[in-house]
Design a protein around this motif. Structure first.
Motif, PDB file in Angstrom:
ATOM      1  N   ASN A 151       0.843  -1.193   0.000  1.00 25.12           N
ATOM      2  CA  ASN A 151       0.000   0.000   0.000  1.00 25.12           C
ATOM      3  C   ASN A 151       0.880   1.246   0.000  1.00 25.12           C
ATOM      4  O   ASN A 151       2.100   1.169  -0.140  1.00 25.12           O
ATOM      5  CB  ASN A 151      -0.974  -0.031   1.184  1.00 25.12           C
ATOM      6  CG  ASN A 151      -0.267  -0.064   2.532  1.00 25.12           C
ATOM      7  OD1 ASN A 151       0.938   0.147   2.610  1.00 25.12           O
ATOM      8  ND2 ASN A 151      -1.010  -0.331   3.579  1.00 25.12           N
ATOM      9  N   LYS A 155       3.398  -1.145   3.400  1.00 26.16           N
ATOM     10  CA  LYS A 155       3.049  -2.400   4.067  1.00 26.16           C
ATOM     11  C   LYS A 155       2.306  -3.309   3.100  1.00 26.16           C
ATOM     12  O   LYS A 155       1.584  -2.844   2.226  1.00 26.16           O
ATOM     13  CB  LYS A 155       2.172  -2.131   5.294  1.00 26.16           C
ATOM     14  CG  LYS A 155       2.888  -1.401   6.397  1.00 26.16           C
ATOM     15  CD  LYS A 155       2.013  -1.300   7.614  1.00 26.16           C
ATOM     16  CE  LYS A 155       2.756  -0.643   8.762  1.00 26.16           C
ATOM     17  NZ  LYS A 155       1.934  -0.576   9.969  1.00 26.16           N
ATOM     18  N   GLU A 157      -0.554  -5.599   1.821  1.00 23.26           N
ATOM     19  CA  GLU A 157      -1.998  -5.564   2.044  1.00 23.26           C
ATOM     20  C   GLU A 157      -2.673  -6.545   1.092  1.00 23.26           C
ATOM     21  O   GLU A 157      -2.296  -6.657  -0.072  1.00 23.26           O
ATOM     22  CB  GLU A 157      -2.519  -4.147   1.786  1.00 23.26           C
ATOM     23  CG  GLU A 157      -3.972  -3.959   2.115  1.00 23.26           C
ATOM     24  CD  GLU A 157      -4.385  -2.510   1.959  1.00 23.26           C
ATOM     25  OE1 GLU A 157      -5.108  -2.218   0.981  1.00 23.26           O
ATOM     26  OE2 GLU A 157      -3.974  -1.678   2.781  1.00 23.26           O
TER      27      GLU A 157
END
Length: 194
Positions: A151, A155, A157
């Motif tokens: 994202n 991180k 996702e």
């Protein structure tokens, strides 16, 4: 591609996709066009990179009325839409059940059900499944792709997308028994987002 060197992995894969385009893709494209024509009631001549092209100019050159070729009441579309609406009323959330468990096991199963419901709501899986059902009725196959993507914060996702049938490439010999080892997702993307 399985035996290729690290720097050469994409070369055999692209040659396989090229072979697919030359020898097999036309068969699936014509079958998909038949399904889409019967669903929409419109006449399409060919596929293009931007989607389906309407063949109204060719029909007008032949001196035919476009309205004569359309189905006045499209029974196929009515049946598909009705069945899609009926399927949308059936809950698709998987449930965790226990077999003669104690109170602690039943509580864990209940908590897991809440987590599953939350994931279904967060990723709107129920809406995407309905669209995949409709695609399966039109094109004989519907796809949902589950993958991990970084994202904006960097991180990982989870993402779930509904794919169109003509974006997936399956080798016919690999998918002969309806359990292909690999499927290639090919999608046209603007250069600006790369």
């Amino acid at each position: 591609w399985a035996y290729a060197d690290d720097g050469e992995v994409f070369s055999p894969l692209f040659s396989q996709i090229n072979d697919y385009d030359k020898n097999i893709a036309g068969q699936f494209a014509s079958a998909n066009l038949r399904g889409i024509q019967s669903y929409t009631g419109k006449i399409f001549n060919t596929l293009s990179s931007s989607g389906y092209l309407n063949n109204a100019d060719t029909i007008n050159q032949l001196g035919m009325n476009v309205n004569q070729l359309k189905v006045a009441y499209n029974v196929t579309a009515a049946c598909i839409d009705t069945l899609t609406a009926k399927l949308s009323s059936i809950p698709t959330v998987p449930k965790a059940v226990t077999n003669k468990a104690n109170a602690q096991g039943r509580k864990l199963a209940e908590d897991l059900n809440y987590i599953l419901q939350g994931l279904y709501h967060k990723y709107e899986i129920d809406k995407k499944i309905i669209l995949a059902y409709r695609d399966a009725m039109i094109n004989r196959v519907g796809y949902l792709k589950i993958f991990v993507e970084k994202n904006a914060k960097g991180k990982n996702e989870l993402r779930i997308d509904k794919l169109y049938a003509d974006e997936i490439i399956i080798d016919t010999t690999d998918g002969y028994y309806n359990n292909p080892y690999k499927m290639v997702h090919r999608k046209i993307v603007p250069v600006a987002i790369m």
